[in-house]
Motif scaffolding. Structure first.
Motif, short mmCIF file in Angstrom:
data_model
loop_
_atom_site.label_atom_id
_atom_site.label_comp_id
_atom_site.label_asym_id
_atom_site.label_seq_id
_atom_site.Cartn_x
_atom_site.Cartn_y
_atom_site.Cartn_z
N LYS A 140 -4.46 -0.31 3.92
CA LYS A 140 -5.17 -1.53 3.53
C LYS A 140 -6.63 -1.50 3.95
CE LYS A 140 -2.45 -4.23 5.77
NZ LYS A 140 -1.79 -5.44 6.36
N LYS A 144 -2.97 0.37 -4.29
CA LYS A 144 -2.71 -1.01 -3.87
C LYS A 144 -1.93 -1.67 -5.01
CE LYS A 144 -6.21 -3.87 -3.68
NZ LYS A 144 -7.42 -4.59 -3.23
N TYR A 146 0.85 -1.18 0.00
CA TYR A 146 0.00 0.00 0.00
C TYR A 146 0.89 1.24 0.00
CZ TYR A 146 -3.50 -3.49 0.95
OH TYR A 146 -4.31 -4.59 0.86
#
Length: 400
Positions: free
Chosen positions: A342, A157, A131
């Motif tokens: 995340k 991501k 991330y």
């Protein structure tokens, strides 16, 4: 003027205050004096990182001075330098790493084996997400004149295959109406799709573990670093159809850890559509350079990716045929890895996403952009940005 649209057929920010010491400088080759792009910088003892742009310029923020800067580039020796005070002419010189050609011709299959092992190792981590906080800038130039710029701060991501999710955080956009309104609608999708090194496209021919036999693969040279040699491996397609979409690539692979540190792609015959009956004089050419930094993990993590698309177009304007040459360039740089991201809700990367729509969906915040240390620019970008700022053209506004 007619507007041309191109569509590709590729299958809270952690900045709270700018009241810090901003170190600016340039990195050059010790022997030639030429600027070195994509040099990694880190303030020793911290997680603060940066990277030089295409002109070798860098900006990095420090909480105070003095600090020690560590600089690394796959083709140069790692260097550390003390920064005790700010200077308007701060130049760091790097020494080229030694090149070893002695083993290159001994084993003609060595390059293929090294690359295959590196790709197979990376494949074990294809579902491991990282991330990242990144800054993206895209500049369009038509007939050698800059016409459009947009900049986006993303949370993304990423895995070794590509960027799989994104969230736009801050944006700005401006364009000049003194030139033809030429637009590449989704360059960021192409950048995201090219950001990994275990590439598995839905169309075209890229290097994968399954396509190695379609390429002539050779070790061009070894770069001698202190901890290991870096094998520079070239991959050229053996046979390509006239209209086949394919890439020729150069990989920089550690001979001991089998990590990929740099990937250069020349992409040919990229399938694209032009609006309004326009056509390409020559097939588009795309060049990408992605750099990856080594961490304690078993794979290298994205650090930056530069893309340049060269386009030569014939179009109809007021019943007359005209030609134009355009360069659409972009640079995405990672300035922080943050596992707390995340928990965010990422949007999927899709080819029908329009970059300008994303930019205009977020209210322009002039205070955020003013003196932002992350926003490094080349001289061309800086000149165009200042002109747009002087005309109050940023945001969702367009200069008259």
């Amino acid at each position: 003027m007619k507007k041309l649209l191109l569509f590709l057929f590729f299958a809270s920010l952690g900045i709270k205050s700018f009241a810090q010491t901003i170190i600016q400088g340039k990195v050059v080759d010790e022997t030639t004096g030429e600027a070195i792009p994509f040099v990694s910088l880190m303030i020793v003892g911290t997680q603060t990182t940066s990277i030089t742009n295409e002109n070798g310029d860098f900006t990095i923020k420090a909480s105070n001075l003095p600090v020690k800067l560590k600089l690394s580039h796959v083709s140069y020796l790692i260097s550390e330098t003390d920064v005790k005070s700010l200077s308007d002419n701060f130049v760091v010189k790097l020494k080229q790493a030694s090149i070893n050609l002695s083993e290159v011709k001994i084993d003609p299959y060595l390059g293929k084996r090294i690359l295959k092992n590196a790709l197979e190792k990376a494949a074990k981590y294809k579902d491991e997400n990282h991330y990242l906080k990144v800054f993206y800038r895209q500049l369009t130039s038509v007939n050698n004149n800059p016409t459009k710029i947009h900049e986006i701060f993303y949370d993304i991501k990423w895995n070794v295959t590509r960027t799989t999710g994104w969230i736009a955080k801050q944006t700005r956009f401006a364009e000049s109406k003194n030139q033809i309104a030429f637009d590449l609608s989704n360059q960021s999708y192409f950048t995201f799709g090219s950001s990994g090194y275990l590439i598995q496209p839905n169309s075209g021919t890229f290097i994968t573990t399954k396509t190695l036999d379609k390429y002539t693969i050779e070790v061009e040279r070894y770069i001698e670093q202190a901890d290991q040699d870096i094998a520079v491996i070239t991959c050229k397609i053996k046979k390509a159809g006239k209209k086949q979409f394919y890439t020729n690539s150069t990989y920089y692979v550690g001979t001991e850890d089998l990590k990929i540190y740099r990937l250069e792609n020349n992409i040919l015959n990229l399938p694209m559509n032009l609006s309004n009956g326009s056509n390409f004089k020559y097939p588009p050419i795309v060049k990408t350079i992605a750099t990856f930094k080594s961490t304690s993990d078993s794979v290298s993590v994205l650090e930056s990716i530069s893309t340049k698309m060269y386009l030569s177009v014939n179009y109809m304007d007021r019943m007359r045929s005209s030609d134009l040459s355009a360069i659409v360039s972009s640079l995405l740089t990672v300035y922080q890895e943050d596992d707390s991201l995340k928990n965010e809700s990422f949007q999927s990367v899709k080819r029908d996403t329009k970059d300008k729509n994303i930019v205009e969906s977020i209210k322009y915040n002039a205070d955020f952009w003013r003196n932002n240390p992350i926003v490094k620019q080349t001289s061309l970008e800086d000149k165009f940005s200042k002109m747009m700022e002087g005309q109050n053209a940023f945001g969702t506004m367009i200069n008259p």
